[in-house]
Design an enzyme around this catalytic site. Structure first.
Site, PDB file in Angstrom:
ATOM      1  N   LYS A 259       0.830  -1.211   0.000  1.00 28.44           N
ATOM      2  CA  LYS A 259       0.000   0.000   0.000  1.00 28.44           C
ATOM      3  C   LYS A 259       0.867   1.264   0.000  1.00 28.44           C
ATOM      4  O   LYS A 259       2.084   1.196   0.154  1.00 28.44           O
ATOM      5  CB  LYS A 259      -0.971  -0.045   1.176  1.00 28.44           C
ATOM      6  CG  LYS A 259      -1.922  -1.275   1.140  1.00 28.44           C
ATOM      7  CD  LYS A 259      -3.007  -1.167   0.096  1.00 28.44           C
ATOM      8  CE  LYS A 259      -3.688  -2.451  -0.320  1.00 28.44           C
ATOM      9  NZ  LYS A 259      -4.436  -3.192   0.661  1.00 28.44           N
TER      10      LYS A 259
HETATM   11  C1  LIG Z   1      -5.481  -4.368   1.012  1.00 28.02           C
HETATM   12  C2  LIG Z   1      -6.947  -4.166   1.112  1.00 28.02           C
HETATM   13  C3  LIG Z   1      -7.662  -4.445   2.290  1.00 28.02           C
HETATM   14  C4  LIG Z   1      -7.071  -5.181   3.454  1.00 28.02           C
HETATM   15  O1  LIG Z   1      -5.981  -4.560   4.007  1.00 28.02           O
HETATM   16  P1  LIG Z   1      -5.120  -5.353   5.104  1.00 28.02           P
HETATM   17  O2  LIG Z   1      -4.345  -4.271   5.778  1.00 28.02           O
HETATM   18  O3  LIG Z   1      -4.243  -6.319   4.360  1.00 28.02           O
HETATM   19  O4  LIG Z   1      -6.060  -6.032   6.022  1.00 28.02           O
HETATM   20  C5  LIG Z   1      -8.993  -4.087   2.354  1.00 28.02           C
HETATM   21  N1  LIG Z   1      -9.619  -3.535   1.300  1.00 28.02           N
HETATM   22  C6  LIG Z   1      -8.984  -3.281   0.139  1.00 28.02           C
HETATM   23  C7  LIG Z   1      -9.725  -2.641  -0.984  1.00 28.02           C
HETATM   24  C8  LIG Z   1      -7.627  -3.617   0.003  1.00 28.02           C
HETATM   25  O5  LIG Z   1      -7.001  -3.415  -1.168  1.00 28.02           O
END
Ligand SMILES: *Cc1c(COP(=O)(O)O)cnc(C)c1O
Length: 389
Positions: free
Chosen positions: A187
């Site tokens: 991210k």
């Molecule tokens: C990555 C992601 C999540 C989950 O994030 P985590 O921190 O891995 O739990 C939730 N929603 C979307 C749209 C994502 O891309």
């Protein structure tokens, strides 16, 4: 023709530097590894950055979404509206509480949930809506809030892609009562794993702080510190969703670089737009002028009727040229679990399926060199040259 060079461009490469290494080392040397003062510092700086009253750090965005749904009191028998083209986490948290995820089709132009389709799926059991700002592009939040008001729905934003994004002059994180961010490895701000909830609501903030660490009374995190005490009260059966100071050390350094990393992604997006904007076989993202995307993803759409190959083959052709891409997302109503549990089937959400079959996410991250960006562009052009009709 594509020049023969041996470049391998991964879909993502993390942007951690020596500063992050030093910050984590300092935490390790300090003797306090789990949630503590660095976590609270990161929370304060994050809240200030997005413009929210409270920010509560947790172990993932999935945990952030779960705690948010818990805070608004979602329970068994409730329905929650979720776009079908999202990561499974967005819908899975609804099932944690025994509630039902009700999928919503997308608006083909933005790839975000269609507010009109959401409205059509509201029943007397609908309690909340989770808009997902896909790729970082903010949803139509004013329309979503208007809908939510007239049907008495809670709005919990899935902002896993949206740091820093903004909608009508306000950062994502400051628009709804609850917003969930992700600091997963890929991210835009990463702490390896991690998440954050922002809210202006004092009661939600208190509930979430309580539930993220076993539902034990305030300051229980201190119980092994010098000023701590062995005595604590369990107020609720909570969760083990706390953050750690090692993650916070990464987060503090990354947040300070957030704007610079954003500018680097903007530059890459601009270069892609200029290269692909005039080609007939692809469609570039369109961003309406009242909002700003974080450019977590750059989603190119193929005009498949102008090509002799499908999206799957396009991905493979780029891979053969050393360019790794991805697809966001396989719509959830096509996934076995949701079909089995809720009876969804292929064909249920035509816009989402149509866009899914022609979308491809190109590499976009701050550590990409200009040469690498150029190489991605010439690889895409090469595949188009070879397979256009
Ligand atoms: C990555 C992601 C999540 C989950 O994030 P985590 O921190 O891995 O739990 C939730 N929603 C979307 C749209 C994502 O891309």
């Amino acid at each position: 023709m594509l020049a023969k060079v041996d470049l391998k461009i991964p879909f993502h490469r993390s942007a951690m530097g020596e500063e992050e290494v030093r910050a984590v080392s300092d935490v390790i040397r300090s003797g306090w590894l789990t949630m503590g003062s660095r976590t609270f510092q990161f929370e304060q700086e994050f809240a200030q950055y997005v413009g929210a009253a409270h920010a509560i750090a947790v172990s993932s965005c999935t945990a952030a979404l779960h705690l948010s749904l818990d805070a608004i009191g979602i329970q068994s028998g409730d329905e929650v509206l979720v776009p079908t083209n999202t990561f499974t986490a967005t819908a899975e948290v609804v099932t944690y509480l025994g509630a039902r995820p009700v999928f919503v089709d997308i608006d083909s132009s933005t790839l975000n949930l269609s507010v009109e389709d959401a409205k059509n799926r509201i029943t007397p059991r609908t309690r909340a809506i989770i808009p997902v700002h896909l790729s970082g592009l903010p949803c139509d939040l004013d329309e979503i809030h208007t809908l939510a008001k007239s049907y008495n729905l809670h709005v919990v934003e899935d902002a896993a892609h949206s740091l820093p994004s903004s909608y009508r002059g306000k950062r994502i994180g400051a628009n709804s009562m609850l917003t969930a961010f992700s600091f997963y490895a890929t991210k835009t701000l990463s702490t390896g794993e991690g998440g954050m909830i922002t809210t202006d609501n004092e009661a939600y903030a208190q509930r979430i702080r309580l539930m993220r660490l076993h539902g034990i009374s305030h300051d229980a995190w201190k119980r092994y510190s010098a000023e701590g005490s062995w005595r604590y009260d369990v107020l609720e059966p909570g969760f083990k969703y706390n953050f750690t100071d090692m993650q916070a050390a990464l987060g503090i350094v990354q947040l300070a670089k957030c704007d610079a990393m954003f500018q680097a992604r903007c530059q890459i997006a601009k270069t892609y737009d200029e290269a692909f904007g005039s080609l007939e076989a692809v469609e570039i993202p369109t961003i309406s002028s009242d909002r700003e995307t974080s450019w977590h993803l750059y989603i190119l759409r193929l005009e498949t009727n102008r090509l002799r190959i499908d999206r799957g083959r396009f991905v493979n052709e780029l891979m053969e040229r050393g360019v790794q891409t991805s697809v966001h997302f396989i719509p959830l109503h096509l996934q076995l679990a949701y079909q089995r549990l809720y009876g969804y089937k292929d064909g249920d959400f035509p816009n989402a399926e149509k866009e899914y079959l022609r979308c491809i996410s190109l590499p976009i991250y701050p550590s990409m060199s200009e040469l690498e960006v150029r190489y991605v562009i010439s690889s895409v052009e090469d595949v188009l040259d070879k397979f256009s009709r």
